[in-house]
Design a protein around this motif. Structure first.
Motif, PDB file in Angstrom:
ATOM      1  N   TYR A 178     -25.960  25.532  38.873  1.00 24.76           N
ATOM      2  CA  TYR A 178     -26.187  26.021  40.226  1.00 24.76           C
ATOM      3  C   TYR A 178     -26.265  27.539  40.220  1.00 24.76           C
ATOM      4  O   TYR A 178     -25.823  28.197  39.281  1.00 24.76           O
ATOM      5  N   CYS A 179     -26.850  28.065  41.290  1.00 20.34           N
ATOM      6  CA  CYS A 179     -26.916  29.507  41.445  1.00 20.34           C
ATOM      7  C   CYS A 179     -25.743  29.938  42.300  1.00 20.34           C
ATOM      8  O   CYS A 179     -25.540  29.410  43.391  1.00 20.34           O
ATOM      9  N   ALA A 180     -24.970  30.870  41.823  1.00 25.78           N
ATOM     10  CA  ALA A 180     -23.771  31.278  42.545  1.00 25.78           C
ATOM     11  C   ALA A 180     -24.114  32.047  43.813  1.00 25.78           C
ATOM     12  O   ALA A 180     -23.278  32.234  44.675  1.00 25.78           O
ATOM     13  N   ASN A 181     -25.337  32.514  43.919  1.00 23.49           N
ATOM     14  CA  ASN A 181     -25.712  33.286  45.096  1.00 23.49           C
ATOM     15  C   ASN A 181     -26.239  32.392  46.221  1.00 23.49           C
ATOM     16  O   ASN A 181     -25.766  32.458  47.340  1.00 23.49           O
ATOM     17  N   CYS A 182     -27.223  31.539  45.905  1.00 27.66           N
ATOM     18  CA  CYS A 182     -27.797  30.716  46.977  1.00 27.66           C
ATOM     19  C   CYS A 182     -27.278  29.282  46.945  1.00 27.66           C
ATOM     20  O   CYS A 182     -27.656  28.468  47.772  1.00 27.66           O
ATOM     21  N   LEU A 183     -26.412  28.976  45.986  1.00 29.68           N
ATOM     22  CA  LEU A 183     -25.784  27.665  45.847  1.00 29.68           C
ATOM     23  C   LEU A 183     -26.774  26.516  45.652  1.00 29.68           C
ATOM     24  O   LEU A 183     -26.480  25.367  45.954  1.00 29.68           O
ATOM     25  N   ARG A 219     -32.221  30.275  34.992  1.00 34.47           N
ATOM     26  CA  ARG A 219     -32.339  31.354  35.974  1.00 34.47           C
ATOM     27  C   ARG A 219     -32.725  30.759  37.317  1.00 34.47           C
ATOM     28  O   ARG A 219     -33.466  29.773  37.381  1.00 34.47           O
ATOM     29  N   CYS A 220     -32.230  31.380  38.393  1.00 35.75           N
ATOM     30  CA  CYS A 220     -32.566  30.925  39.727  1.00 35.75           C
ATOM     31  C   CYS A 220     -33.940  31.472  40.092  1.00 35.75           C
ATOM     32  O   CYS A 220     -34.236  32.647  39.872  1.00 35.75           O
ATOM     33  N   ALA A 221     -34.777  30.622  40.661  1.00 37.97           N
ATOM     34  CA  ALA A 221     -36.130  31.056  40.994  1.00 37.97           C
ATOM     35  C   ALA A 221     -36.127  32.043  42.147  1.00 37.97           C
ATOM     36  O   ALA A 221     -36.992  32.912  42.247  1.00 37.97           O
ATOM     37  N   ALA A 222     -35.130  31.930  43.022  1.00 43.74           N
ATOM     38  CA  ALA A 222     -35.163  32.735  44.244  1.00 43.74           C
ATOM     39  C   ALA A 222     -34.399  34.058  44.143  1.00 43.74           C
ATOM     40  O   ALA A 222     -34.844  35.067  44.662  1.00 43.74           O
ATOM     41  N   CYS A 223     -33.251  34.047  43.469  1.00 44.49           N
ATOM     42  CA  CYS A 223     -32.403  35.237  43.521  1.00 44.49           C
ATOM     43  C   CYS A 223     -32.669  36.175  42.351  1.00 44.49           C
ATOM     44  O   CYS A 223     -32.941  35.739  41.245  1.00 44.49           O
ATOM     45  N   LEU A 224     -32.539  37.448  42.630  1.00 44.35           N
ATOM     46  CA  LEU A 224     -32.773  38.455  41.599  1.00 44.35           C
ATOM     47  C   LEU A 224     -31.549  39.351  41.447  1.00 44.35           C
ATOM     48  O   LEU A 224     -30.813  39.571  42.397  1.00 44.35           O
TER      49      LEU A 224
HETATM   50 ZN   LIG Z   1     -30.224  31.647  43.788  1.00 39.21          ZN
END
Ligand SMILES: [Zn+2]
Ligand SMILES: Nc1ncnc2c1ncn2[C@@H]1O[C@H](COP(=O)(O)OP(=O)(O)O)[C@@H](O)[C@H]1O
Ligand SMILES: [Mg+2]
Ligand SMILES: [Zn+2]
Ligand SMILES: [Zn+2]
Ligand SMILES: [Zn+2]
Lengths: 507, 386
Positions: free
Chosen positions: A48-53, A67-72
């Motif tokens: 999971y992405c810790a930023n956008c969950l 890697r998360c596609a959305a968060c940078l």
């Molecule tokens: Zn994310």
């Protein structure tokens, strides 16, 4: 709480030998053994992405290189960047004399003030995504190298399978003393080298890799390095460079944002029975567990209440509090630590047991073949490992610096009753306690007296460490194939308590 | 709160099939300073991190290679590798293949403990040990080269001819990042009398961001040339101190100065070539591969080339070497992960299934064959081939 669970006050001896506070150990309800983070098998459960969950199935996480596609991430301080919007005026495409205002989006870091405009990234017209991805400059070259060596490796394998006695020259040929002379001899004689990289394809087709060409030119120092002052704010640090290994950008002005690295939820599996001892809920937003066999729920907890000032050689009273976390009554008894020989004997017994179990497992496997239902019931069988690996025990070295005179009688603790916590009316239980042992009791807790005698060995560290075996009855409610009724068993665990510092000067 | 438990536990669905599609192997290059870690068949490591662990209890940072005993090393490796898998690669180590890129000088104790940790603690399915110098050639597609690795503790050189290492010509010198950093520290202390010590991280930061390898012409007269500008260094936000330009230019000289034995990084190359048979010399001199993080310092290769040309004119070498040119390779990677990339390419081929030490073999013999052990390296067929 933090103090009571302090890792160095009361430690339990895990089956593997490590010493851990009760908050850090598991209790496998299937093997009835204590396990810890060191001796369980960890598995990656969900990404999971810790930023956008956002949760990604592991196949997708693998595809996206975790890697998360959305968060940078900010390339400068490695925190998450956010998208900012501004209004810009642009020329109206239909009428060059008019202008229109449009939204433009750029990235900005709230921590270090880095923005995507700093590195010359053009603003985007959409709020999310669309940022240019940097390509690895050598990707194509590396994939052709990989193809080349794949072919070579395959050929080597085929050749070896075809003719048992094919000469082979290749990389792992390390201590080949004659190899070199042989290669030289062949070269002098004008023969093509054997095998390995120099292999020529008889068909002359597939291998069209151009080998790297060495050059007499190397990157030279820029002339201005001797004269131009440098501003450290413009030079990337090593950690900024290493955050993107393939680029390792030297100048801050060339740092590009990177997609945020994912995190995982892990599950823990008992290595000897392959059941989970901990399994989190799939959803990253949830802090709950589907399975959480924390020792805290099954093994009586010990806390230090008070202790008289510790003087070397003198008897001091120690009061500990016991708590029964289970739904069943338990009887707790204290025993001295076993001697080294007894320990060894115990271990041998365990190894024997393990062997027996393995043999059993093998038998079960044989009989279960062709019967789907059994393999579903016993997952470990259907996926059994050919060889079970065991790790050597991992004994922690403890140097006891105190003797302990243990309570002579056992202590009964009633089951945990959540309602009783709020009930001040007093206990409904009436235990015939030995007043020399039990000084206080309430619900499923009791305070117990014992005597500590700090030894001379405590002079050095001034800390008094005692140890004993806690024997407790445990009611096993796990229904197994042959055992349907709950079973009462006696379990033992070694407990080490750091009672505190000695007082007064030493004689 | 009571735990939710199930009387029967089922396995998670396995996305990565069992036997259907092989799990992607991982490639580890444990350097003295930095560890490179990623997947076989990929074009770069997923991470390059310091080879150190933070003790969960004392919160002290400890270098993995500063182990005090076998048991200590075992624990350090368990902690370190656990982090690599679960923090960086995010995959389970169990039943997955591993490629270890190792230095030829790797102590037996280390490789044996590493194998034990991987097989016994992490239950990996196989381990393939590959020598870093040899596999680095996979990044070039050539099979003859002089390979010089300048990492943290030492510079190690091995010539390889037609895929076979010329072992007796190998060279190793403690001239690498560590030597540069201690020279930098000494110089900085002598220029800043009020300072007592500099933390290691600050020294490395100063080295990487401000220092460079000067040209040979300037190096020959360092005392007289106009020094490059000083740099003001901010330490921890408030404290500042001055890094003299002279120091920025001088720190890398420890690598090139000839000591009493008349040995430097550059003489290592020439000495190695001299130890090789005459027919090999020209091809070797025209295929030089320099790798390792220290070789990334600005000006490093230019200086090396300058030195080689200069030394060739000196009587010591002019009488023994009839070489005219030196040529350097440019691998498709940053110098500090060339060896890793070689391992990733090699491990991306079938070699991983034919050459690995399997769990079964390891558990049966309970040891790791050594490179020097002929029974492992030269199989029956090879002995007969000559
Ligand atoms: Zn994310
Ligand atoms: N761009 C760079 N410029 C100068 N030195 C560098 C650079 N990148 C890495 N280094 C140095 O290289 C050293 C690490 O090199 P590496 O080959 O990874 O060593 P090892 O494999 O022995 O751990 C470190 O001391 C680091 O400071
Ligand atoms: Mg290295
Ligand atoms: Zn354990
Ligand atoms: Zn930032
Ligand atoms: Zn179990």
């Amino acid at each position: 709480m933090a103090f009571f669970l302090h890792p160095n006050i009361v430690r339990y001896n895990c089956t593997c030998g490590s010493l851990k506070p009760i908050s850090r150990i598991y209790f496998c309800r299937h093997c009835l053994k204590i396990r810890c983070g060191y001796c369980v098998c960890h598995e990656a459960d969900s990404h999971y992405c810790a930023n956008c969950l956002e949760i990604l199935p592991s196949s997708e996480a693998r595809l996206k290189k975790n890697r998360c596609a959305a968060c940078l991430d900010c390339p400068s301080c490695l925190n998450t960047v956010s998208t900012r919007s501004t209004n810009i005026t642009v020329q109206n495409p239909d009428d060059p004399n008019k202008t229109v205002t449009r939204k433009a989006y750029y990235l900005a870091c709230g921590f270090c003030r880095w923005t995507s405009r700093d590195v010359g990234l053009p603003d985007q017209t959409v709020a999310s995504g669309g940022w240019p991805e940097r390509e690895h400059a050598h990707a194509a070259r590396i994939s052709s190298l990989l193809e080349h060596y794949k072919v070579l490796a395959l050929r080597e394998r085929q050749e070896r399978e075809r003719k048992k006695f094919t000469p082979r020259r290749s990389y792992l040929h390390f201590s080949d003393k004659f190899g070199l002379t042989a290669v030289m001899a062949r070269k002098r004689a004008g023969l093509p080298p054997l095998g390995g990289l120099g292999i020529k394809d008889e068909a002359g087709s597939i291998l069209e890799l151009t080998p790297s060409v060495a050059s007499e030119e190397v990157d030279s120092l820029p002339a201005e390095i001797y004269t131009k002052p440098i501003n450290l704010a413009h030079v990337a640090t090593l950690s900024q460079r290493l955050a993107q290994p393939e680029f390792q950008t030297e100048l801050v002005s060339n740092l590009f944002p990177a997609h945020k690295h994912l995190m995982i939820k892990r599950s823990q599996r008992c290595r000897s029975c392959e059941h989970n001892v901990s399994k989190p809920e799939y959803n990253p937003g949830s802090i709950k567990f589907k399975i959480q066999l924390a020792a805290y729920y099954y093994v009586p907890e010990i806390r230090v209440v008070t202790c008289e000032p510790l003087r070397i050689g003198q008897e001091c009273q120690l009061i500990i509090k016991l708590c029964n976390p289970t739904q069943h009554q338990t009887a707790i008894e204290f025993l001295p630590l076993p001697s080294a020989e007894e320990d060894l004997e115990e271990r041998h017994k365990e190894i024997e047991e393990k062997k027996e179990k393995q043999a059993e497992k093998k038998n079960a496997e044989k009989t279960s073949q062709g019967r789907d239902d059994v393999s579903v019931l016993l997952p470990s069988l259907s996926l059994s490992r050919q060889l079970s690996v065991s790790e050597d025990p991992h004994p922690a070295t403890v140097k006891l610096t105190g003797e302990v005179i243990l309570p002579s009688s056992s202590v009964l603790l009633p089951p945990r009753d959540d309602a009783a916590e709020y009930d001040d009316a007093g206990d409904t239980y009436h235990f015939q306690d030995n007043p020399k042992v039990v000084v206080w009791r309430k619900a499923n807790k009791a305070a117990v007296k014992m005597v500590v005698v700090p030894q001379d060995s405590a002079t050095e560290t001034r800390e008094v460490l005692i140890g004993f075996v806690m024997k407790y009855t445990y009611v096993n409610t796990m229904a197994s194939l042959e055992q349907k009724e709950p079973q009462k068993v006696d379990l033992k665990v070694k407990v080490f308590i750091n009672v505190g510092k000695t007082v007064g000067s030493c004689i | 709160m009571l735990p939710v438990t199930f009387s029967r536990v089922f396995r998670m669905p396995l996305y990565e099939g069992i036997g259907l599609t092989e799990k992607q192997a991982v490639v580890i290059d444990i350097g003295a300073a930095y560890t490179k870690f990623g997947f076989a068949g990929e074009s770069g490591p997923r991470c390059i991190i310091q080879t150190e662990v933070k003790c969960p209890e004392t919160k002290q940072v400890k270098k993995v290679l500063h182990y005090s005993s076998k048991e200590d090393l075992y624990d350090l490796l368990v902690e370190f590798i656990h982090n690599l898998y679960f923090r960086h690669l995010l995959v389970s180590p169990k039943d997955r293949r591993v490629v270890i890129v190792e230095s030829l000088l790797c102590p037996t104790l280390f490789r044996e403990t590493l194998a034990k940790v991987l097989f016994r603690h992490f239950e990996v399915s196989s381990v393939l040990f590959v020598p870093s110098h040899l596999v680095s050639l996979c990044t070039l597609g050539v099979n003859t080269a002089v390979i010089l690795d300048v990492g943290y503790i030492e510079a190690v050189l091995i010539p390889v001819f037609e895929g076979v290492p010329v072992l007796h010509a190998w060279q190793a010198q403690p001239r690498a990042a560590e030597a540069v950093e201690s020279s930098l520290k000494a110089l900085l202390l002598s220029h800043n009398n009020d300072k007592e010590d500099f933390p290691e991280s600050a020294i490395e930061d100063i080295k990487v961001r401000t220092c460079f390898v000067t040209s040979l012409e300037r190096a020959l007269q360092l005392e007289t040339v106009e020094p490059p500008p000083d740099v003001v260094y901010r330490e921890g936000g408030t404290k500042i101190f001055n890094i003299p330009g002279k120091v920025r230019e001088a720190v890398y000289e420890v690598l090139f100065e000839q000591d009493n034995d008349q040995i430097s990084i550059s003489t290592m190359i020439l000495d190695a070539i001299i130890k090789c048979p005459i027919d090999m010399r020209k091809p070797l001199a025209e295929n030089i591969l320099v790798m390792g993080g220290t070789a990334m310092a600005p000006g490093f290769k230019a200086r090396l080339l300058g030195e080689l040309k200069y030394l060739l004119q000196q009587p010591k070498y002019s009488s023994r070497l009839a070489l005219k040119t030196f040529k350097f390779h440019k691998p498709p990677a940053k110098e500090n992960y060339v060896a890793w990339l070689g391992g990733a390419i090699f491990g991306g081929t079938d070699m991983i299934s034919t050459r690995s030490l399997t769990k079964e073999a390891y558990l049966k013999h309970n040891n790791v064959p050594d490179w020097a052990d002929l029974s492992y390296n030269c199989r029956e067929e090879d002995k007969i081939s000559l």
